[in-house]
Design a protein around this motif. Structure first.
Motif, short mmCIF file in Angstrom:
data_model
loop_
_atom_site.label_atom_id
_atom_site.label_comp_id
_atom_site.label_asym_id
_atom_site.label_seq_id
_atom_site.Cartn_x
_atom_site.Cartn_y
_atom_site.Cartn_z
N GLY A 31 0.79 -1.23 0.00
CA GLY A 31 0.00 0.00 0.00
C GLY A 31 0.82 1.27 0.00
N ALA A 32 2.18 1.15 0.15
CA ALA A 32 3.02 2.34 0.20
C ALA A 32 3.35 2.83 -1.21
N GLU A 33 3.77 4.11 -1.28
CA GLU A 33 4.20 4.70 -2.54
C GLU A 33 5.67 5.10 -2.43
N SER A 34 6.35 5.15 -3.57
CA SER A 34 7.76 5.53 -3.58
C SER A 34 8.12 6.11 -4.94
N GLU A 35 9.25 6.88 -4.97
CA GLU A 35 9.75 7.42 -6.22
C GLU A 35 10.99 6.67 -6.66
N LEU A 36 11.03 6.31 -7.91
CA LEU A 36 12.21 5.72 -8.53
C LEU A 36 12.75 6.69 -9.56
N LYS A 37 14.08 6.70 -9.69
CA LYS A 37 14.70 7.52 -10.74
C LYS A 37 15.54 6.62 -11.63
N ILE A 38 15.60 6.95 -12.90
CA ILE A 38 16.55 6.34 -13.82
C ILE A 38 17.32 7.48 -14.48
N PHE A 39 18.59 7.19 -14.83
CA PHE A 39 19.44 8.20 -15.45
C PHE A 39 19.93 7.64 -16.78
N LEU A 40 19.85 8.45 -17.81
CA LEU A 40 20.19 8.01 -19.17
C LEU A 40 21.23 8.94 -19.78
N THR A 41 22.19 8.37 -20.50
CA THR A 41 23.11 9.14 -21.33
C THR A 41 23.27 8.40 -22.65
N GLY A 42 23.53 9.16 -23.68
CA GLY A 42 23.70 8.58 -25.01
C GLY A 42 23.91 9.69 -26.02
N ASN A 43 23.52 9.42 -27.24
CA ASN A 43 23.69 10.42 -28.30
C ASN A 43 22.57 10.25 -29.31
N GLY A 44 21.46 10.94 -29.05
CA GLY A 44 20.31 10.81 -29.94
C GLY A 44 19.02 10.77 -29.15
N THR A 45 17.97 10.28 -29.82
CA THR A 45 16.64 10.22 -29.20
C THR A 45 16.27 8.78 -28.89
N ALA A 46 15.72 8.59 -27.71
CA ALA A 46 15.25 7.27 -27.29
C ALA A 46 13.75 7.35 -27.04
N MET A 47 13.05 6.28 -27.35
CA MET A 47 11.63 6.17 -27.04
C MET A 47 11.49 5.33 -25.77
N VAL A 48 10.87 5.92 -24.75
CA VAL A 48 10.83 5.30 -23.43
C VAL A 48 9.41 4.88 -23.09
N ASN A 49 9.28 3.63 -22.70
CA ASN A 49 7.99 3.11 -22.23
C ASN A 49 8.23 2.49 -20.85
N GLY A 104 10.32 17.91 -15.73
CA GLY A 104 9.39 18.65 -14.90
C GLY A 104 7.93 18.50 -15.28
N GLU A 105 7.61 17.67 -16.25
CA GLU A 105 6.23 17.49 -16.70
C GLU A 105 5.82 16.03 -16.63
N LYS A 106 4.51 15.83 -16.40
CA LYS A 106 3.99 14.47 -16.41
C LYS A 106 3.96 13.96 -17.84
N ARG A 107 4.33 12.71 -18.01
CA ARG A 107 4.34 12.11 -19.34
C ARG A 107 3.58 10.79 -19.31
N ASN A 108 2.92 10.54 -20.43
CA ASN A 108 2.26 9.25 -20.63
C ASN A 108 3.12 8.42 -21.58
N PRO A 109 3.50 7.21 -21.18
CA PRO A 109 4.35 6.39 -22.03
C PRO A 109 3.57 5.84 -23.21
N PRO A 110 4.29 5.58 -24.32
CA PRO A 110 5.70 5.89 -24.55
C PRO A 110 5.89 7.36 -24.92
N PHE A 111 7.10 7.88 -24.66
CA PHE A 111 7.40 9.28 -24.97
C PHE A 111 8.88 9.38 -25.35
N PRO A 112 9.23 10.35 -26.22
CA PRO A 112 10.61 10.49 -26.66
C PRO A 112 11.46 11.23 -25.63
#
Length: 459
Positions: A303-321, A336-344
């Protein structure tokens, strides 16, 4: 006669003068004797006898009460008649010169020293000799002044290695120095043999960026050394640097002969050094130009909530789901904005891109997953974080029901009413019985009247 007497007198005078001018023994005696390996404390056995390690240079310190022109040390094993390097040695100091009188090589002449009446020989025996008790004799100007037994033993190069699996972290895109002392990760070498040890530590890569703290050059018999690692970083993007370290250890002060080199060999050990340029506690995964940092496992209460972070580096655009398995993805924040997957997501090798995911553990007692599906460079990559969800809390106990007070009151009132009615009825019956009895009694006491005959007598 006078001629004979004169001749005898002259002979006596000549003998007396000759006894004065002809050199005799120095008469020196020994004040102290010490034997030890160069730079080490003396080793002794349980009987108090000096121990000497074959194949290693030793220092013999002979302190006399007066100077001597010739000082000699002799060592021999057994009653052999054929002397060789396995059973016999002899070293000399004579008029300022030092020498190995038998073989010419088992002495370091330039390191021998005389200071006043202290004579210091730097000598040794071959590594391949008869081990056991030897007889040692010291002579000054030909006279024996000291004798003892010495136990000669085989050299043992013994080292115990205690090396951490070095795991050092540096902040991405920040130059600096990381120190294994901050994590209490170190190299420890313990000398468990009978020779002083030298050692060196080498690395398969980045040697110019690695420094070892401490300056112990020699590990003494029974001693140890502890070394920490410092690593210098530049402003690097996230990555994993794997380096192999090696420790080499060997006996110091070895006598340079073939047999000694064969018998007294070095030992070594290896250890890993891994440098993580990334966020502490995150796993760094690199594939086809894409680098992602994720947490492999977290724990949450049901029933608890938590925040996870991921960090990405590369060269170009990735599509994330991003999706959840046995847990709910409540929110995804990118830039800083809410996103609905998938998003670039636009990636760069010059900075990190981070995505924040808020999850809720709504299935109890499972290993849920947050799954990251990232399309980059025409290839699909799948990563995940395990979420260990605790069990659901036990149901609250049902309190025992209290009796209905209204019903109880009605019962009490009814019972009281019945009791009252019973009492009243009983009293009424008693009263009626008394009244009936009273009437009967009155009837019995009243006189009876005689009935007159109709038409009575007429007179």
């Amino acid at each position: 006669m006078r001629t004979l007497s004169t001749s005898l007198s002259l002979a006596l005078i000549a003998f007396t003068l000759s006894s004065i001018f002809i050199p005799s023994g120095s008469g020196a005696s020994i004040q102290s004797f010490d034997l030890h390996m160069v730079g080490e404390a003396a080793l002794k056995d349980s009987e108090g006898r000096y121990r000497m390690v074959a194949g290693i240079w030793h220092q013999f310190d002979i302190y006399l009460d007066t100077s001597a022109d010739v000082v000699e040390i002799e060592m021999r094993y057994g009653d052999f008649t054929d002397w060789d390097t396995t059973n016999h040695y002899r070293w000399l100091y004579s008029a300022g010169n030092w020498s190995d009188a038998e073989y010419g090589i088992y002495i370091e002449q330039d390191k021998c020293d005389r200071t006043g009446t202290l004579y210091s020989f730097i000598v040794g025996v071959d590594g391949k000799v008869n081990y056991g008790l030897w007889n040692l004799t010291v002579r000054a100007d030909g006279e024996e002044i000291y004798a003892s037994e010495i136990y000669v033993e085989k050299a043992v190069v013994g080292a115990d290695f205690h090396s951490a699996d070095f795991l050092l972290w540096a902040v991405p895109f920040t130059a600096g120095t990381i120190d294994s002392a901050d994590k209490m990760q170190y190299i420890r070498i313990v000398n468990g043999g009978n020779t002083p040890l030298y050692y060196n530590i080498t690395f398969s890569a980045f040697s110019d960026r690695i420094n070892l703290t401490g300056d112990d050059e020699v590990i003494h018999v029974g001693g140890e050394t502890v070394r920490y690692i410092r690593f210098g970083t530049d402003s690097w993007s996230p990555r994993v640097i794997k380096i192999k370290g090696r420790i080499n250890v060997g006996a110091m002060y070895r006598i340079p002969t073939a047999s000694t080199a064969t018998l007294i060999t070095g030992v070594g050990s290896t250890f890993p050094l891994t440098i993580y340029i990334g966020h502490s506690g995150y796993e760094i995964l690199e594939k086809d130009g894409l680098t992602i940092q994720i947490k492999r496992r977290i724990s949450l209460d049901y029933g608890a909530e938590s925040e996870l972070k991921i960090f990405l580096t590369g060269n170009g655009t990735a599509m994330v789901n991003i999706r959840g398995e046995n847990c709910t993805i409540e929110e995804i924040i990118y830039r800083g904005e809410k996103r609905n997957p998938p998003f670039p997501v636009v990636l760069s090798e010059e900075f990190e891109t981070n995505i924040t995911i808020r999850i809720r553990a709504d299935t109890p007692d499972v290993i849920a997953k947050v799954i990251y599906l990232i399309e980059y460079g025409g290839k699909d990559n799948i990563y995940s974080t395990d979420v260990e969800v605790g069990p659901a809390p036990p149901p609250e106990p049902v309190p025992p029901q209290e009796p209905d007070k209204t019903l109880a009151a009605a019962f009490i009132i009814g019972a009281a009413a019945l009791a009252t009615a019973y009492i009243m009825l009983t009293h009424k019956k008693a009263a009626d019985e008394v009244k009936r009895k009273g009437i009967e009694d009155a009837s019995e006491k009243r006189p009876r009247r005689t009935k007159k005959k109709r038409g009575g007598d007429k007179r």
